[in-house]
Design an enzyme around this catalytic site. Structure first.
Site, PDB file in Angstrom:
ATOM      1  NE  ARG A 175      27.617  23.366  -5.507  1.00  0.00           N
ATOM      2  CZ  ARG A 175      28.315  23.296  -6.647  1.00  0.00           C
ATOM      3  NH1 ARG A 175      28.482  24.395  -7.381  1.00  0.00           N
ATOM      4  NH2 ARG A 175      28.842  22.160  -7.033  1.00  0.00           N
ATOM      5  NE  ARG A 194      -2.083  -2.092   3.183  1.00  0.00           N
ATOM      6  CZ  ARG A 194      -2.369  -2.293   4.464  1.00  0.00           C
ATOM      7  NH1 ARG A 194      -3.389  -1.662   5.020  1.00  0.00           N
ATOM      8  NH2 ARG A 194      -1.618  -3.088   5.207  1.00  0.00           N
ATOM      9  CB  ALA A 209      34.506  47.420 -13.022  1.00  0.00           C
TER      10      ALA A 209
HETATM   11 MG    MG Z   1       0.736  -4.337   9.379  1.00  0.00          MG
END
Ligand code: MG
Ligand code: UD1
Length: 456
Positions: free
Chosen positions: A331, A18, A421
């Site tokens: 990271r 299930r 820059a």
């Molecule tokens: Mg069971």
């Protein structure tokens, strides 16, 4: 005299139909730890002489994923709980007791099991629960107050189905009787299974009493058969963890919106805003504040550091009084010193950043070391990968990298160097100097801009 043997057997061979999952049921996680690992940890806490786990469906993947010093026992056909325990007989001592647990009852705790072992003595201990809706469970049959049998739902009469006292499945059994009882089990029942529960009736014949113990809260003995039950136990665990943290002084802005999937070690005056997920082992120093929507995994965060909202930290360490985020990504092997600032849309990987250095906007720092008090301009990228190998960028102390730099590794930038820059830096930069690597601006006066022809 040596202490009596305690053997533990965890039944985990069932399919878990299930769950509708390719993953074996017992590997589904609660609080970031698989159900079977949780049960094994709890079993270990009782210091037994042996732990055996009966596996069947998905046995290979279970063994690959779980590394614990247990006896793995294969049950090739799932013929019932009694048959499953019989498979473990060769691992059980001739004397002493066996505690039977289920791999899909993940929140059982040490206290309950210890209590059950105590009430069992040298007889049988049976963990029971009283449920408003007992449907699906084995019912406890009593005569003059004594437990005499367990009847499975599918074999029960209407009168028996009305009984609300149920079998949780957790037993303590005397080892010296187990070979006889387990070999005597029959499968003449509705499911044609060898029911472990039938040992209760056999014990009656042998005048071995059954000592029931009612579990103090249903969730402790609750089994997981589907994703709904998995989620329900997850919430219960999270609520408990949040309660413990708040009792230990952590401020949780909303305990219902906090998830701990592992362990946390914290100092005083830690504040955690909503929707924070902590995974693995997380260590937070005093006065750490974590903003909303952060995910932090296997990381250490120093005293007084603030993690602003929407940041993602994985396997990193951060010093004291640092400021990270919002929207930062740290990271693995990002190692940040004290007073470091990492701002929005900055990604750091496998890099060390020294005290007081800053990268505040739109930057990638990979395989880089940065000294102290250096500043990385907005939009800078360490070009660490040539398509085959990764290369390191070394940046000294008090360096100023201009905005929008491409730092093509391998590269060494000396102390107090400045880059202009927009530079694409491909060679080492000397200390104390300004380095520019861009073409001079020019205006082309004779140029004619192409225009689409007008249709009218
Ligand atoms: Mg069971
Ligand atoms: C069992 C009990 C029932 C109890 C319920 C509690 C029996 C006969 N019934 O029923 O009284 O109320 O648990 O949840 O014991 N397993 C194996 N091999 C097998 C069969 C099962 O390892 O051949 C394992 C399963 O993986 C699971 C556990 O045993 O971990 C219980 O099996 P399950 O089929 O769920 O038993 P229930 O029908 O729920």
């Amino acid at each position: 005299m040596s202490t009596p043997q305690l053997n533990i057997v965890i039944l985990a061979a069932g399919k878990g139909t299930r769950m509708y999952s390719s993953l074996p049921k017992v590997l589904h996680e609660i609080g970031g730890i698989s159900m079977l690992e949780r049960v094994i940890h709890t079993a270990q806490s009782l210091n037994p002489d042996s732990i055996s786990v009966v596996i069947g469906h998905g046995k290979d993947i279970v063994r690959q994923r779980i590394h614990a010093p247990v006896n793995w026992i294969e049950q090739t056909q799932q013929l019932g709980t009694g048959h499953a325990l019989k498979m473990a007989l060769p691992h059980l001592a001739p004397q002493g007791k066996t505690l039977v647990l289920y791999g899909d009852v993940p929140l059982i705790d040490q206290q309950t099991l210890q209590d059950l072992l105590n009430v069992a003595g040298n007889d049988i201990g049976l963990l029971t629960d009283v449920l408003d809706n007992p449907s699906g469970y084995g019912r406890i049959i009593r005569q003059q107050g004594h437990v005499v049998a367990i009847i499975e739902e599918k074999d029960a009469s209407a009168a028996e189905k009305a009984i609300t006292e149920t079998n949780t499945g957790i037993f303590v059994l005397p080892n010296h009787k187990l070979p006889t009882w387990l070999n005597a089990l029959q499968n003449h029942n509705a499911q044609q299974e060898y029911y472990l529960t039938d040992v209760i009736a056999l014990a009656q014949q042998d005048h071995i009493p059954v000592h029931p113990l009612q579990v103090r809260a249903s969730y402790l003995a609750a089994g997981v058969n589907n994703k709904l039950q998995l989620a329900q136990l997850e919430r219960i665990l999270q609520q408990q963890q949040a309660t413990e943290l708040m009792q230990a002084g952590v401020t949780l802005r909303d305990p219902a919106r906090f998830d701990l999937r592992g362990t946390i070690n914290h100092g005083q005056d830690v504040i955690i805003d909503i929707n924070v997920v902590l995974e693995g082992e997380v260590k937070l120093g005093d006065n750490v504040t974590i903003g909303a929507n952060c995910v932090i995994k296997n990381s250490v965060i120093g005293t007084g550091t603030t993690i602003l909202p929407n940041s993602h930290l994985d396997n990193c360490s951060i010093g004291n009084h640092a400021q990270i985020g919002p929207f930062a990504r740290l990271r693995p092997q990002a190692q940040l010193g004290d007073n470091v600032h990492i701002g929005n849309f900055v990604e750091v990987k496998n890099s060390t950043i020294g005290t007081g250095s800053k990268a505040n906007h739109l930057t990638y720092l990979g395989d880089t070391s940065i000294g102290e008090h250096s500043n990385i301009g907005a939009g800078t990228i360490t070009c660490n990968y040539d398509g085959v190998k990764k290369h390191r960028t070394q940046i000294g102390n008090r360096v100023r990298i201009g905005s929008g730099n491409m730092l093509v590794a391998p590269l060494i930038i000396g102390d107090r160097a400045t880059t202009g820059a927009g530079s694409t830096i491909t060679h080492n930069c000397p200390p104390d100097q300004l380095t520019l690597a861009r073409s001079r601006q020019k205006t082309i006066t004779e140029w004619v801009r192409p225009e689409a022809e007008k249709t009218e």
